[in-house]
Design an enzyme around this catalytic site. Structure first.
Site, short mmCIF file in Angstrom:
data_model
loop_
_atom_site.label_atom_id
_atom_site.label_comp_id
_atom_site.label_asym_id
_atom_site.label_seq_id
_atom_site.Cartn_x
_atom_site.Cartn_y
_atom_site.Cartn_z
CD GLU A 86 56.22 34.24 13.94
OE1 GLU A 86 57.50 33.73 13.47
OE2 GLU A 86 55.76 34.67 14.55
CG ASP B 121 54.18 37.02 10.50
OD1 ASP B 121 54.23 36.60 11.86
OD2 ASP B 121 54.99 38.57 10.49
CG ASP C 225 55.63 42.67 8.99
OD1 ASP C 225 55.49 42.38 10.20
OD2 ASP C 225 55.08 43.91 8.77
#
Length: 184
Positions: free
Chosen positions: A72, A11, A145
Protein backbone atom coordinates in the site's frame (compact mmCIF):
# COMPACT_ATOMS: atom_id res chain seq x y z
CA UNK A 1 0.01 -23.08 -20.23
CA UNK A 2 -0.91 -22.19 -16.67
CA UNK A 3 1.46 -19.80 -14.92
CA UNK A 4 2.00 -19.81 -11.19
CA UNK A 5 3.26 -17.03 -8.98
CA UNK A 6 3.31 -15.99 -5.35
CA UNK A 7 2.33 -12.44 -4.43
CA UNK A 8 3.40 -10.94 -1.11
CA UNK A 9 1.00 -8.25 0.07
CA UNK A 10 2.11 -5.85 2.80
CA UNK A 11 0.02 -3.37 4.76
CA UNK A 12 2.82 -1.25 6.24
CA UNK A 13 2.68 0.13 9.76
CA UNK A 14 4.95 0.87 12.69
CA UNK A 15 2.71 -0.68 15.33
CA UNK A 16 1.13 -3.47 13.28
CA UNK A 17 2.24 -4.59 9.84
CA UNK A 18 -0.03 -7.00 7.99
CA UNK A 19 1.34 -9.45 5.49
CA UNK A 20 -0.18 -12.09 3.24
CA UNK A 21 0.99 -14.45 0.54
CA UNK A 22 -1.31 -15.50 -2.27
CA UNK A 23 -0.58 -18.32 -4.69
CA UNK A 24 -1.97 -17.59 -8.13
CA UNK A 25 -2.28 -20.35 -10.73
CA UNK A 26 -3.50 -19.05 -14.04
CA UNK A 27 -6.13 -16.36 -13.93
CA UNK A 28 -8.76 -17.66 -11.51
CA UNK A 29 -7.10 -20.12 -9.12
CA UNK A 30 -6.07 -17.98 -6.15
CA UNK A 31 -5.38 -19.26 -2.65
CA UNK A 32 -4.08 -17.80 0.57
CA UNK A 33 -0.83 -19.46 1.62
CA UNK A 34 -0.37 -17.61 4.89
CA UNK A 35 -1.07 -14.27 6.50
CA UNK A 36 -0.18 -12.63 9.76
CA UNK A 37 0.86 -9.49 11.54
CA UNK A 38 4.11 -8.18 12.86
CA UNK A 39 3.19 -6.70 16.24
CA UNK A 40 5.55 -3.92 17.32
CA UNK A 41 3.37 -2.20 19.91
CA UNK A 42 5.71 -3.17 22.76
CA UNK A 43 8.80 -1.82 20.99
CA UNK A 44 9.36 1.79 22.05
CA UNK A 45 12.38 2.70 19.88
CA UNK A 46 11.22 3.69 16.39
CA UNK A 47 14.46 2.49 14.80
CA UNK A 48 14.10 -0.95 16.39
CA UNK A 49 10.61 -1.10 14.89
CA UNK A 50 12.12 -0.47 11.45
CA UNK A 51 14.70 -3.18 12.09
CA UNK A 52 11.90 -5.58 13.07
CA UNK A 53 9.99 -4.78 9.86
CA UNK A 54 13.10 -5.37 7.76
CA UNK A 55 14.05 -8.62 9.48
CA UNK A 56 10.53 -10.09 9.45
CA UNK A 57 9.92 -9.10 5.83
CA UNK A 58 13.26 -10.68 4.89
CA UNK A 59 12.31 -13.87 6.76
CA UNK A 60 8.98 -14.06 4.95
CA UNK A 61 10.71 -13.55 1.60
CA UNK A 62 13.33 -16.22 2.35
CA UNK A 63 10.71 -18.72 3.52
CA UNK A 64 8.04 -18.29 0.82
CA UNK A 65 10.07 -16.92 -2.13
CA UNK A 66 7.43 -14.53 -3.50
CA UNK A 67 7.63 -13.46 -7.12
CA UNK A 68 6.19 -9.97 -6.56
CA UNK A 69 5.56 -7.52 -3.72
CA UNK A 70 2.36 -5.50 -3.60
CA UNK A 71 2.36 -2.77 -0.98
CA UNK A 72 0.00 0.00 0.00
CA UNK A 73 1.33 3.43 -0.94
CA UNK A 74 1.29 6.37 1.40
CA UNK A 75 -1.72 8.59 1.56
CA UNK A 76 -1.85 12.17 2.71
CA UNK A 77 -3.21 12.47 6.20
CA UNK A 78 -3.69 15.24 8.70
CA UNK A 79 -0.77 14.08 10.86
CA UNK A 80 2.54 14.60 9.04
CA UNK A 81 4.46 12.61 11.68
CA UNK A 82 2.25 9.57 11.11
CA UNK A 83 2.78 9.86 7.37
CA UNK A 84 6.56 10.04 7.87
CA UNK A 85 6.56 6.95 10.12
CA UNK A 86 4.41 5.04 7.63
CA UNK A 87 6.72 6.04 4.79
CA UNK A 88 9.72 4.73 6.71
CA UNK A 89 7.95 1.42 7.41
CA UNK A 90 7.03 1.12 3.75
CA UNK A 91 10.59 1.94 2.66
CA UNK A 92 12.11 -0.71 4.91
CA UNK A 93 9.75 -3.41 3.59
CA UNK A 94 10.50 -2.32 0.02
CA UNK A 95 14.24 -2.48 0.73
CA UNK A 96 13.90 -6.10 1.89
CA UNK A 97 12.20 -6.92 -1.42
CA UNK A 98 14.78 -4.99 -3.44
CA UNK A 99 17.61 -6.94 -1.81
CA UNK A 100 15.99 -10.08 -3.19
CA UNK A 101 15.32 -8.64 -6.68
CA UNK A 102 11.55 -8.84 -6.21
CA UNK A 103 9.48 -6.49 -8.41
CA UNK A 104 7.48 -3.98 -6.36
CA UNK A 105 4.01 -2.65 -7.09
CA UNK A 106 2.39 0.14 -5.06
CA UNK A 107 -1.33 0.72 -4.79
CA UNK A 108 -3.18 3.65 -3.29
CA UNK A 109 -5.75 2.77 -0.61
CA UNK A 110 -8.62 3.90 -2.85
CA UNK A 111 -7.37 1.69 -5.72
CA UNK A 112 -7.24 -1.33 -3.40
CA UNK A 113 -10.75 -0.67 -2.07
CA UNK A 114 -12.07 -0.14 -5.60
CA UNK A 115 -10.49 -3.39 -6.83
CA UNK A 116 -11.98 -5.46 -4.01
CA UNK A 117 -15.38 -3.84 -3.38
CA UNK A 118 -16.11 -1.71 -6.42
CA UNK A 119 -15.99 1.51 -4.37
CA UNK A 120 -13.01 3.55 -3.25
CA UNK A 121 -14.65 4.46 0.05
CA UNK A 122 -15.19 0.95 1.46
CA UNK A 123 -14.36 0.30 5.11
CA UNK A 124 -11.83 -2.25 6.35
CA UNK A 125 -14.75 -4.34 7.57
CA UNK A 126 -16.39 -4.34 4.12
CA UNK A 127 -13.14 -5.53 2.56
CA UNK A 128 -12.79 -8.23 5.24
CA UNK A 129 -16.35 -9.42 4.47
CA UNK A 130 -15.82 -9.64 0.70
CA UNK A 131 -12.40 -11.35 0.63
CA UNK A 132 -13.62 -14.80 1.81
CA UNK A 133 -16.07 -14.86 -1.11
CA UNK A 134 -13.34 -13.93 -3.60
CA UNK A 135 -10.85 -16.45 -2.21
CA UNK A 136 -13.44 -19.10 -1.34
CA UNK A 137 -11.72 -19.43 2.04
CA UNK A 138 -12.77 -18.69 5.60
CA UNK A 139 -10.93 -15.64 6.94
CA UNK A 140 -12.89 -15.08 10.19
CA UNK A 141 -9.87 -15.54 12.46
CA UNK A 142 -7.83 -12.95 10.57
CA UNK A 143 -7.22 -9.41 11.84
CA UNK A 144 -8.05 -6.32 9.78
CA UNK A 145 -4.33 -5.74 9.22
CA UNK A 146 -4.09 -9.24 7.70
CA UNK A 147 -7.17 -8.80 5.54
CA UNK A 148 -5.79 -5.47 4.33
CA UNK A 149 -2.58 -7.26 3.27
CA UNK A 150 -4.64 -9.96 1.55
CA UNK A 151 -6.62 -7.23 -0.24
CA UNK A 152 -3.40 -5.54 -1.39
CA UNK A 153 -2.10 -8.81 -2.87
CA UNK A 154 -5.49 -9.56 -4.44
CA UNK A 155 -5.67 -6.04 -5.88
CA UNK A 156 -2.29 -6.60 -7.51
CA UNK A 157 -3.51 -9.85 -9.02
CA UNK A 158 -6.59 -8.10 -10.43
CA UNK A 159 -4.56 -5.18 -11.77
CA UNK A 160 -1.91 -7.36 -13.39
CA UNK A 161 -4.55 -9.70 -14.87
CA UNK A 162 -6.53 -6.73 -16.17
CA UNK A 163 -3.42 -5.31 -17.82
CA UNK A 164 -2.67 -8.64 -19.47
CA UNK A 165 -6.24 -9.29 -20.58
CA UNK A 166 -6.83 -5.70 -21.68
CA UNK A 167 -3.92 -5.96 -24.08
CA UNK A 168 -5.71 -8.94 -25.67
CA UNK A 169 -9.22 -7.48 -25.53
CA UNK A 170 -10.64 -5.00 -27.94
CA UNK A 171 -14.22 -4.84 -26.69
CA UNK A 172 -16.56 -5.43 -23.75
CA UNK A 173 -17.50 -8.72 -25.39
CA UNK A 174 -13.85 -9.83 -25.21
CA UNK A 175 -13.55 -8.60 -21.62
CA UNK A 176 -16.64 -10.59 -20.54
CA UNK A 177 -15.39 -13.67 -22.36
CA UNK A 178 -11.93 -13.38 -20.74
CA UNK A 179 -13.23 -12.51 -17.25
CA UNK A 180 -16.39 -14.56 -16.57
CA UNK A 181 -15.94 -14.57 -12.78
CA UNK A 182 -15.82 -10.78 -12.62
CA UNK A 183 -19.30 -10.43 -14.15
CA UNK A 184 -22.37 -11.09 -12.00
Amino acid sequence: MQTEKIILGIDPGTNLMGYALLKVKGRNNISLIVSGIVDMRKIKDSYLKLQTIFRRTSQIINEYLPDELAIESQFYGVNVQSMLKLGRAQGVAITAALQNDIPIFEYAPRKIKMSITGTGTASKEQIANILPKLLKQDLKAHTLDETDAIAIAYCHHIQSTTLISSSKSNSWKDFIKNNPKRIK
